[in-house]
Design an enzyme around this catalytic site. Structure first.
Site, PDB file in Angstrom:
ATOM      1  N   LYS A  95      -4.195   2.834   3.468  1.00 49.31           N
ATOM      2  CA  LYS A  95      -4.508   2.516   2.057  1.00 49.31           C
ATOM      3  C   LYS A  95      -5.860   3.105   1.649  1.00 49.31           C
ATOM      4  CE  LYS A  95      -4.141  -1.902   2.720  1.00 49.31           C
ATOM      5  NZ  LYS A  95      -3.662  -1.881   4.130  1.00 49.31           N
ATOM      6  N   ASP A 130     -10.431  -3.196   0.053  1.00 43.28           N
ATOM      7  CA  ASP A 130     -10.249  -4.256   1.042  1.00 43.28           C
ATOM      8  C   ASP A 130     -10.013  -5.621   0.400  1.00 43.28           C
ATOM      9  OD1 ASP A 130     -10.040  -5.102   3.776  1.00 43.28           O
ATOM     10  OD2 ASP A 130     -11.967  -6.094   3.498  1.00 43.28           O
ATOM     11  N   ARG A 146      15.998   2.543  -1.884  1.00 44.72           N
ATOM     12  CA  ARG A 146      15.703   3.925  -2.270  1.00 44.72           C
ATOM     13  C   ARG A 146      15.743   4.142  -3.778  1.00 44.72           C
ATOM     14  NH1 ARG A 146      18.936   9.383  -0.201  1.00 44.72           N
ATOM     15  NH2 ARG A 146      17.779  10.868  -1.510  1.00 44.72           N
ATOM     16  N   LEU A 189      -1.691   1.426   7.472  1.00 41.47           N
ATOM     17  CA  LEU A 189      -0.808   2.352   6.760  1.00 41.47           C
ATOM     18  C   LEU A 189      -1.575   3.428   5.989  1.00 41.47           C
ATOM     19  CD1 LEU A 189       2.054   0.052   5.404  1.00 41.47           C
ATOM     20  CD2 LEU A 189       2.105   1.635   7.326  1.00 41.47           C
ATOM     21  N   HIS A 247      -5.803  -8.615  -0.728  1.00 43.10           N
ATOM     22  CA  HIS A 247      -6.148  -7.491   0.139  1.00 43.10           C
ATOM     23  C   HIS A 247      -5.506  -6.216  -0.396  1.00 43.10           C
ATOM     24  CE1 HIS A 247      -7.101  -5.225   3.719  1.00 43.10           C
ATOM     25  NE2 HIS A 247      -5.828  -4.922   3.875  1.00 43.10           N
TER      26      HIS A 247
END
Length: 320
Positions: A171, A189, A254, A169, A150
């Site tokens: 995409k 997808d 980070r 989110l 996906h």
């Protein structure tokens, strides 16, 4: 879930139908053996699809046999009894089919043996080496381990990039923005990945989703129609995974000191995590990640250079 199609079920009819245009094949005789397939034991013993097809080989007669000019000349030089013995041995082992290449003309004896044994006999004017290379690639793709994932798979600066992350989110919206910036869409997808070599994973779009991108609120967009031919790609090598994560994701690092990887079909693929937050330009960040990956592939590592520079500065200060 990893899938692997079986080469055992690939029949002579299947080989002929799927390669007739590329190899300019013509079926001479042996149509009754159209359902003849590779021997299960031969497929199990083969280290790769390359072992299943090659020039005429009387030592390994069960593979797909290709006869070019040297092979036909060899058969024509044999005495009648020798030729009959060789052909009987070859055809008795039930090769899936025999292909005469190099614009050669099969002998009457060969056609007769193939006809009596229902062995599919094809011919083509193309060089034997070209036929073998094409069929090896064809069989490799069929038997390659594959998986459907996906995400949004894109061509960004010539690099195959899979954008992944939880649903919602953004995409697809990110993919649309990257397309508007001149990059290309491979699949949205669902992406079909196949491992075609020791270090080669190819990604394609399922036929039903080709050229389509789903954006919430807009529905399905035909990218090829809206943005033109240059906005879509048919296939691409997977080189980078960009994983979108929520701002609250506690696993986000980070400044990773070591390169991150995700294992896909047994290969380690470079992975970059980008946090999704209001006001962040994800398209610019993804492009920067791709550019940085290209530098790393060329042997340039910015973080390592910075650490080395820092260590030199600390060493210099300590000496003073």
């Amino acid at each position: 879930m990893i899938q692997q199609l079986s080469l055992i079920g690939i029949s002579a009819q299947h080989i002929f139908d799927e390669n007739i245009d590329d190899l300019k094949l013509r079926w001479i005789t042996g149509q009754e053996g159209a359902d003849r397939c590779f021997d299960e034991q031969v497929v199990a013993q083969a280290s790769s699809a390359s072992d299943l097809v090659g020039h005429l080989n009387l030592i390994h007669p069960r593979r797909l046999q290709v006869c070019g000019e040297p092979e036909i000349n060899y058969l024509n030089r044999l005495q009648k009894a020798q030729l009959r013995h060789q052909l009987v041995d070859l055809i008795s082992m039930h090769p899936p089919c025999i292909i005469i290449a190099d614009n050669q003309i099969p002998s009457d004896n060969l056609k007769l043996h193939c006809q009596r044994s229902s062995t599919p006999l094809f011919e083509t004017h193309l060089p034997a080496a070209e036929v073998i290379d094409h069929l090896r690639l064809y069989l490799t793709k069929i038997g390659a381990p594959s998986i459907t994932m996906h995400g949004v798979f894109m061509d960004i600066l010539g690099l195959g990039v899979l954008i992944t992350g939880e649903s919602g989110l953004g995409k697809s919206e990110l993919g649309l923005e990257l397309i508007s910036r001149g990059h290309g869409l491979v699949a949205d997808d669902a992406v079909d990945f196949s491992r075609l070599g020791p270090d080669y994973i190819e990604g394609r779009c399922p036929m039903i989703l080709r050229d389509l991108l789903e954006v919430r609120g807009l529905g399905l967009l035909d990218i090829k129609t809206i943005f033109g031919e240059t906005a879509v790609r048919r296939k691409l090598k997977l080189r980078l995974i960009v994983q979108l994560v929520k701002r609250t994701d506690q696993t986000f690092e980070r400044l990773p000191l070591e390169s991150q990887y995700t294992e896909i079909l047994g290969l380690a693929i470079r992975t970059v995590k980008i946090q999704v937050a209001e006001g962040r330009n994800l398209a610019v960040l993804v492009e920067a990640a791709v550019r940085n990956t290209i530098l790393q592939l060329r042997g340039i590592n910015t973080l390592e250079d910075f650490i080395s520079r820092q260590q030199k500065l600390i060493h210099s200060d300590s000496n003073n």
